[in-house]
Design an enzyme around this catalytic site. Structure first.
Site, PDB file in Angstrom:
ATOM      1  N   ASP A  42       0.866  -1.072   0.037  1.00 18.19           N
ATOM      2  CA  ASP A  42       0.158   0.013   0.096  1.00 18.19           C
ATOM      3  C   ASP A  42       0.892   1.325   0.036  1.00 18.19           C
ATOM      4  OD1 ASP A  42      -2.320  -1.090   0.087  1.00 18.19           O
ATOM      5  OD2 ASP A  42      -2.550  -1.540   2.098  1.00 18.19           O
ATOM      6  N   GLY A  43       2.234   1.114   0.697  1.00 15.91           N
ATOM      7  CA  GLY A  43       2.984   2.331   0.807  1.00 15.91           C
ATOM      8  C   GLY A  43       3.531   2.641  -0.831  1.00 15.91           C
ATOM      9  N   ARG A 139      -6.541  20.660  22.116  1.00 12.06           N
ATOM     10  CA  ARG A 139      -4.968  20.635  22.456  1.00 12.06           C
ATOM     11  C   ARG A 139      -4.632  19.379  22.762  1.00 12.06           C
ATOM     12  NH1 ARG A 139      -2.233  23.996  27.298  1.00 12.06           N
ATOM     13  NH2 ARG A 139      -0.003  23.523  26.614  1.00 12.06           N
ATOM     14  N   ASN A 155      -5.160   6.196  10.727  1.00 11.82           N
ATOM     15  CA  ASN A 155      -6.607   6.346  11.783  1.00 11.82           C
ATOM     16  C   ASN A 155      -6.698   5.079  12.471  1.00 11.82           C
ATOM     17  OD1 ASN A 155      -9.464   7.514  12.031  1.00 11.82           O
ATOM     18  ND2 ASN A 155      -9.931   5.506  11.047  1.00 11.82           N
TER      19      ASN A 155
END
Ligand code: NAP
Ligand code: MN
Length: 255
Positions: A42-43, A139, A155
């Site tokens: 995938d990279g 933050r 994710n």
């Protein structure tokens, strides 16, 4: 039809590359290819997409099953036939369009997996707005905004939701958000529709790192980022369909 091969440089990938150039009937053309065969993972796929965003992509995974790489060593002859006979099925893949504004410049980029923003070694403080409305002052370490296809990449490591690729959606996931009496964040991944625009805004220009897939930008006077889903940007060829459920089971649960 002209094609090009983008491959990893390990022995297996190079062997496949040779076999492909022997068997594919079209002309090899690095400058202006219509089709790209990606050999690797995938990279490798992600970097090829940034080089040739308008081509039709064929991915061959040389390790395990990939999310973008739909063909494997076992289905290599199928891939060659599909290309020579033009018998593939094309899926249109969504990306996110990102507009980054600093005091000096505007950068336009798209991400097929995700955009992230961090300010190491400090914490990042910025306002998160959805359309014209403020959601929160975040933050923490940073934020990750990912596509459906990218939902299984960075994710997922951040405990964001895994999203079926045919949903026209993108999500914001926190990277170590701080929650205290002073700072309050949603503390959950937020899945948004293609109608929404996300704006990330700092109060004062700030030094940040922004990643767009495998690329990174060190921005000295970052002011804001606008992020929106751009549907159907990338053309990805498929052999017979591997279902979404099978793909996530075989990658994350059991082969
Ligand atoms: P890398 O650090 O060499 O590889 C990242 C890993 O993510 C590889 O195992 C890659 O699979 C996998 N991957 C990429 N896209 C994926 C997808 N859509 N679904 C599932 N897995 C996926 O970096 P890279 O090869 O240059 O790839 C850049 C990507 O790395 C970024 O877009 C980001 O998603 C990911 N990343 C992840 C983390 C994390 O999880 N903590 C941190 C930074 C970056 P292959 O082995 O098939 O290439
Ligand atoms: Mn990789």
């Amino acid at each position: 039809m002209k094609y090009w091969i983008v491959s990893k440089d390990d022995a297996i990938s190079c062997g496949i590359r040779e076999k492909l150039t022997e068997k594919i009937h079209f002309e090899l053309n690095q400058a202006n290819p219509d089709l790209i065969v990606v050999v690797g993972g995938d990279g490798t796929f992600i970097s090829a997409v940034h080089q040739y965003p308008d081509a039709i992509f064929f991915g061959i995974h040389t390790g395990h099953l990939g999310f973008y790489a739909n063909y494997t060593l076992d289905t290599l002859s199928e891939l060659i036939e599909d290309i020579n006979n033009e018998t593939y099925h094309i899926e249109k893949v969504d990306v996110i369009d990102c507009e980054l504004t600093t005091l000096e410049q505007k950068i336009f980029a798209f991400a097929i997996n995700e955009m992230t923003i961090i300010t190491p070694p400090k914490t990042l403080i910025l306002d998160v707005n959805i359309d014209e409305q403020k959601l929160e002052t975040f933050r923490g370490t940073g934020l990750c905004i990912s596509t459906a296809y990218g939902s299984t990449a960075y994710n997922k490591s951040l405990f964001g939701a895994v999203v079926e690729p045919n949903l026209k959606a993108f999500q914001i996931t926190e990277i170590a958000g701080i929650n205290s009496n002073q700072y309050r964040t949603l503390s959950a991944s937020l899945l948004l529709s293609q109608e929404r625009t996300v704006t990330l805004e700092v109060k004062q220009p700030e030094e940040v790192f922004v990643t767009i897939d495998h690329l990174s930008y060190h921005l000295k006077n970052f002011c804001s980022a606008h992020i929106k889903l751009k549907p159907n940007k990338i053309s990805l060829a498929h052999p017979k369909d591997i279902s979404f459920v099978e793909r996530i089971r075989r990658t994350f649960i059991t082969e």
